[in-house]
Design an enzyme around this catalytic site. Structure first.
Site, PDB file in Angstrom:
ATOM      1  CG  HIS A   1      47.214  35.752  34.252  1.00  0.00           C
ATOM      2  ND1 HIS A   1      46.177  36.880  34.092  1.00  0.00           N
ATOM      3  CD2 HIS A   1      45.406  35.718  35.047  1.00  0.00           C
ATOM      4  CE1 HIS A   1      44.882  37.150  34.269  1.00  0.00           C
ATOM      5  NE2 HIS A   1      44.452  35.998  34.961  1.00  0.00           N
TER       6      HIS A   1
ATOM      7  CG  ASN B   1      41.237  39.643  33.624  1.00  0.00           C
ATOM      8  OD1 ASN B   1      41.849  39.344  33.793  1.00  0.00           O
ATOM      9  ND2 ASN B   1      40.559  38.685  33.410  1.00  0.00           N
TER      10      ASN B   1
ATOM     11  CG  HIS C   1      45.381  38.947  48.659  1.00  0.00           C
ATOM     12  ND1 HIS C   1      44.343  38.209  48.199  1.00  0.00           N
ATOM     13  CD2 HIS C   1      45.898  38.267  49.795  1.00  0.00           C
ATOM     14  CE1 HIS C   1      43.720  37.088  48.620  1.00  0.00           C
ATOM     15  NE2 HIS C   1      44.937  37.569  50.103  1.00  0.00           N
TER      16      HIS C   1
ATOM     17  CE1 TYR D   1      42.819  36.150  43.045  1.00  0.00           C
ATOM     18  CE2 TYR D   1      44.849  36.897  41.682  1.00  0.00           C
ATOM     19  CZ  TYR D   1      43.503  36.657  41.436  1.00  0.00           C
ATOM     20  OH  TYR D   1      42.574  36.539  40.378  1.00  0.00           O
TER      21      TYR D   1
HETATM   22 FE1  HDD Z   1      43.257  35.917  39.155  1.00  0.00          FE
HETATM   23  C1  HDD Z   1      46.175  35.520  38.590  1.00  0.00           C
HETATM   24  C2  HDD Z   1      42.535  38.519  37.635  1.00  0.00           C
HETATM   25  C3  HDD Z   1      39.483  35.046  38.870  1.00  0.00           C
HETATM   26  C4  HDD Z   1      43.387  32.518  40.745  1.00  0.00           C
HETATM   27  N1  HDD Z   1      44.293  37.094  38.051  1.00  0.00           N
HETATM   28  C5  HDD Z   1      45.650  36.652  38.102  1.00  0.00           C
HETATM   29  C6  HDD Z   1      46.105  37.713  37.314  1.00  0.00           C
HETATM   30  C7  HDD Z   1      45.114  38.699  37.329  1.00  0.00           C
HETATM   31  C8  HDD Z   1      44.107  38.146  37.149  1.00  0.00           C
HETATM   32  C9  HDD Z   1      45.190  39.985  36.813  1.00  0.00           C
HETATM   33  C10 HDD Z   1      47.421  38.521  37.651  1.00  0.00           C
HETATM   34  C11 HDD Z   1      48.223  39.153  38.097  1.00  0.00           C
HETATM   35  C12 HDD Z   1      49.732  38.935  38.382  1.00  0.00           C
HETATM   36  O1  HDD Z   1      49.773  39.814  37.148  1.00  0.00           O
HETATM   37  O2  HDD Z   1      50.731  38.619  38.954  1.00  0.00           O
HETATM   38  N2  HDD Z   1      41.941  36.506  37.938  1.00  0.00           N
HETATM   39  C13 HDD Z   1      41.323  37.513  37.250  1.00  0.00           C
HETATM   40  C14 HDD Z   1      40.905  38.264  37.305  1.00  0.00           C
HETATM   41  C15 HDD Z   1      38.849  37.453  37.830  1.00  0.00           C
HETATM   42  C16 HDD Z   1      40.191  36.018  38.204  1.00  0.00           C
HETATM   43  C17 HDD Z   1      39.720  39.202  36.646  1.00  0.00           C
HETATM   44  C18 HDD Z   1      37.493  37.500  37.734  1.00  0.00           C
HETATM   45  C19 HDD Z   1      37.162  38.459  37.456  1.00  0.00           C
HETATM   46  N3  HDD Z   1      41.421  34.354  39.430  1.00  0.00           N
HETATM   47  C20 HDD Z   1      40.070  34.100  39.227  1.00  0.00           C
HETATM   48  C21 HDD Z   1      39.604  33.336  40.215  1.00  0.00           C
HETATM   49  C22 HDD Z   1      40.109  32.506  41.147  1.00  0.00           C
HETATM   50  C23 HDD Z   1      41.809  33.467  40.499  1.00  0.00           C
HETATM   51  C24 HDD Z   1      38.176  33.238  40.387  1.00  0.00           C
HETATM   52  C25 HDD Z   1      40.412  31.862  41.848  1.00  0.00           C
HETATM   53  C26 HDD Z   1      39.234  31.563  42.735  1.00  0.00           C
HETATM   54  N4  HDD Z   1      44.498  34.345  39.665  1.00  0.00           N
HETATM   55  C27 HDD Z   1      44.124  33.722  40.455  1.00  0.00           C
HETATM   56  C28 HDD Z   1      45.334  32.930  40.953  1.00  0.00           C
HETATM   57  C29 HDD Z   1      46.519  33.885  40.648  1.00  0.00           C
HETATM   58  C30 HDD Z   1      45.450  34.414  39.601  1.00  0.00           C
HETATM   59  C31 HDD Z   1      45.894  31.457  40.993  1.00  0.00           C
HETATM   60  C32 HDD Z   1      48.396  33.164  39.485  1.00  0.00           C
HETATM   61  C33 HDD Z   1      48.683  33.741  39.536  1.00  0.00           C
HETATM   62  C34 HDD Z   1      48.589  34.182  40.884  1.00  0.00           C
HETATM   63  O3  HDD Z   1      47.717  34.531  41.103  1.00  0.00           O
HETATM   64  O4  HDD Z   1      49.394  35.999  41.669  1.00  0.00           O
HETATM   65  O5  HDD Z   1      45.648  32.961  42.524  1.00  0.00           O
END
Ligand code: HDD
Length: 703
Positions: A83, A156, A347, A370
């Site tokens: 993202h 999402n 988060h 997060y």
């Molecule tokens: Fe995630 C970012 C949505 C599963 C780990 N995720 C991130 C963002 C969105 C989502 C919208 C961007 C937030 C922003 O604008 O800063 N993610 C989802 C949805 C998921 C999902 C709807 C499933 C239902 N994500 C998911 C899993 C993991 C992560 C299973 C790890 C186990 N996601 C992350 C992250 C991010 C992230 C690596 C990258 C940047 C951030 O968090 O801030 O932690």
């Protein structure tokens, strides 16, 4: 949608509570304070470094030079691991009525309370500088600055996810991201590693069906839904829990691009979705979304033929209707992309009393990930003090020190203490503190996937069978495109094999397109259920044409009366009408009067508009009467992409040039003809009401 019942003045640009808090952190107005160093010392000169002699060596002593370069050298922070590319906006949320019967969350009790929000929309795969209109999931993350602390709904635009257990997230993302040896492709899923993963991990299939549908190429962030995905839990004042799925429904309906158009947009305007959001908010066309909930009593936890804890499943809306509970309006663009949109830290564990988690293993992993990622990305543990992340609720913790600490804490920082008067006390005002919902758990420690998570095909099939004929065709085309870019034939074959478990016709159509043998029909693949809510045909929104962009192709000699008659009607309905000509500035109308041009045709393209109109011009014998190549291309592209196309007077020649078999065009004067979104009339002077009505209706129908 229900109407607003709020009594608060709508927070217009600037002055809601979050903005007042932000005011304390805005940098000084550079118009008022001349250039200084970081220490506030005025700078006399910033164009030349201090040197010994005009052509001599630069001196260490030049503190301004060193500070300027050092700061520049440190400007970048790690982009989000997923993202990375996004766009954000502030706004507010209010509930339609009290939700006390199922949650005690304070921001869901009183329609007169407007809770400030910050929303960030994003793509998943591409880096910060990648194009907007790639085939990808879109993030829809909302931070509610509630009176009880921040609540982040990190969702999402698909209601389901690709994997069931967060331990697979690194595997999934490594497969999805550009290939490790050459970092190709950028912002795209059409490559071997992703499809290799999909073919071996069939739990991805349902989300992959969404990814191959037009849902993955939204026309606008303002025209796409959002989903919390997981089953969460709501808790009322008596501690009673209710399972919940969160939905955001856009007021303008859910609309998508078509793939060819989306690809061209990547070159014509890589900022297509970001610009659209920004411009709409600047124009006062505030994006609106309705928050809806699907509520499931805890007693019905096992009433479904799938597991509520499985994030690859949705609850069909026909089974549990979506109940509208409130509205969000985005009414303010950020002042600074980095400070706000880049530094916002979402988060899933940012939660408030009245909302709680479930044991969904994907959600549980997110509750760790997060926080962890923000520590790296934002350089330490004090990122909650950044203005965009700061809660409006007062913060009183025993957390201390660390990089970028901006608070000056006083007193002790341990509990229990007597020297600090026992402060801060635990528990908050009577009943206000968050208390984890007491759920009973027992079982052996195991590494195993629950048997209730094993069905990977029936909801992928539900999505497929719910699609209209054109949606199905687009899904097949998308699979053919993506797998067509996969080099390993074994991967193509395995994916087709998995699709066969969804639907044989789908698998056969894809197989034919990618040159692998169609498998024999799978006797076990008998899923035929349908959920009409899953078709894009059933998400029209309010049916208005507000903010739809209409290109009017003009040139010297144009019949200005026709242009005015169309523009006035469409603009009155909220459409954005732009006159495009071969050159900027003005052109001469048929009567010799100068006519303003909004943009030069050279700077735009058909793919950046929702519809096109070619007005009449000079008499048929004049040399400029024949539409030129640029006009023809514009019209042909719009037609090819299924957009409304209209022409009047001699402009109808541009429609004739389409040479579309069977397309009906107006033949004589005085008759407006509409056929498959193509509207024509052979009048001179103002067009008829029938003409503008037909054009507007075609525009409202999207394509
Ligand atoms: Fe995630 C970012 C949505 C599963 C780990 N995720 C991130 C963002 C969105 C989502 C919208 C961007 C937030 C922003 O604008 O800063 N993610 C989802 C949805 C998921 C999902 C709807 C499933 C239902 N994500 C998911 C899993 C993991 C992560 C299973 C790890 C186990 N996601 C992350 C992250 C991010 C992230 C690596 C990258 C940047 C951030 O968090 O801030 O932690």
């Amino acid at each position: 949608m229900s109407e607003a019942k709020g009594t608060d003045a709508t927070p217009m640009h600037g002055k809601d509570r979050k903005q007042r808090q932000n005011d304390d952190f805005r940098a000084v107005d550079p118009a008022e304070v001349p250039l200084t160093t970081d220490q506030g010392t005025a700078v006399d000169h910033t164009d030349d470094a201090l040197t010994a002699g005009e052509r001599g060596p630069t001196l260490m002593e030049d503190f301004h030079f060193r500070e300027k370069l050092t700061h520049f050298d440190h400007e970048r922070i790690p982009e989000r691991v997923v993202h990375a590319r996004g766009a954000g906006a502030y706004g507010y949320f209010y509930p339609y009525e009290s939700c006390a019967s199922f949650t005690r969350a304070a921001f869901l009790q009183d329609p007169s309370v407007h809770t400030p929000v910050f929303v960030r929309f994003s793509t998943v795969q591409g880096p910060r500088g990648s194009a907007d209109t790639v085939r990808d999931v879109r993030g829809f993350a909302t931070k509610f600055y509630t009176s009880e602390g921040n609540f982040d709904l990190v969702g999402n635009n698909f209601p389901v996810f690709f994997i069931q257990d967060g331990i697979k997230f690194p595997d999934f993302v490594h497969a999805l991201k550009p290939e490790p040896h050459n970092e190709i492709p950028t912002g795209a899923s059409a490559h071997d590693t992703l499809w290799d993963f999909v073919s071996l991990q069939p739990e991805t299939l349902h989300a992959v069906m969404w990814l191959m549908s037009d849902r993955a190429i939204p026309r606008s962030y303002r025209m796409m839904p959002g989903f919390g995905v997981h089953t969460f839990r709501l808790v009322d004042a008596d501690g009673r829990g209710t399972f919940v799925k969160f939905h955001w429904t856009p007021r303008l309906g859910t609309h998508s691009l078509v793939w060819d158009e989306a690809q061209e947009c990547q070159g014509r305007d890589p900022d297509f979705n970001r610009r659209d959001l920004w411009e709409a908010i600047e124009a006062g066309e505030y994006p609106e979304y309705e928050l809806g909930v699907q509520l499931v009593p805890e007693t019905d936890e096992f009433a479904f033929d799938f597991d509520l804890l499985d994030a690859t499943k949705l609850i069909p809306e026909e089974r549990v209707p979506v109940r509208p509970v409130g509205r969000m309006v985005l009414d303010r663009n950020p002042d600074n992309f980095f400070a706000e949109t880049e530094q916002v830290a979402f988060h899933t564990a940012n939660i408030v009393p009245g909302i709680d988690f479930t044991d969904d293993p994907l959600l549980q992993a997110r509750l760790f990930s997060y926080l962890d990622t923000q520590l790296l990305r934002l350089g330490g543990s004090n990122f909650a003090q950044l203005p965009v992340n700061r809660p409006l609720a007062p913060v009183s913790t025993d957390q201390r020190d660390g990089f970028h600490q901006t608070a000056i804490h006083r007193g002790t920082s341990y509990t229990k203490n007597s020297l600090g008067g026992g402060c801060p006390a635990v528990g908050g005002p009577e009943g206000a503190a968050f208390a984890h919902h007491a759920t009973r758990v027992d079982g052996a420690k195991v590494r195993a996937r629950s048997a209730s998570f094993r069905d990977h095909h029936s909801q992928a099939a539900l999505f497929w069978h719910s699609a209209s004929a054109w949606e199905k065709q687009h899904i097949v085309d998308a699979f053919r495109f993506e797998l067509g870019k996969v080099g390993a034939v074994s991967v193509r074959e395995r994916v087709v094999g998995e699709l066969n478990g969804v639907d044989h016709a789908l698998a056969s159509a894809v197989a034919t397109g990618v040159g692998v043998p169609a498998p024999p029909a799978d006797e076990a693949a008998t899923h035929k259920q349908v959920s009409p809510a899953l078709s894009l045909e059933n998400a029209p929104g309010d049916g208005s044409i507000r903010t739809r962009k209409v290109a009017v192709l003009v040139d010297d000699g144009v019949d200005a009366e026709q242009v005015v008659s169309v523009r006035d009607v469409l603009a009155a309905q909220g459409a954005v009408v732009e006159a495009l000509a071969p050159r900027d500035g003005t052109i001469a109308g048929r009567d010799g009067e100068p006519q303003a041009v909004d943009r030069s045709l050279m700077t735009v393209a058909s793919v950046l508009y929702d519809a096109v109109y070619v007005p009449g011009g000079p008499g048929p014998d004049a040399p400029s009467a024949q539409p030129n190549g640029a006009v023809l291309r514009f019209v042909r592209d719009a037609y090819r992409h299924g957009k409304p196309v209209a022409a009047s007077g001699s402009g109808v020649a541009a429609l004739e040039a389409l040479e579309a078999p069977g397309l009906r065009l107006a033949e004589g004067p005085g008759e407006a003809v509409a056929d498959h979104g193509v509207v024509s009339e052979r009048t001179e002077g103002p067009v008829s009401g029938d003409f503008t009505r037909a054009f507007s209706e075609a525009l409202a129908a999207h394509r």
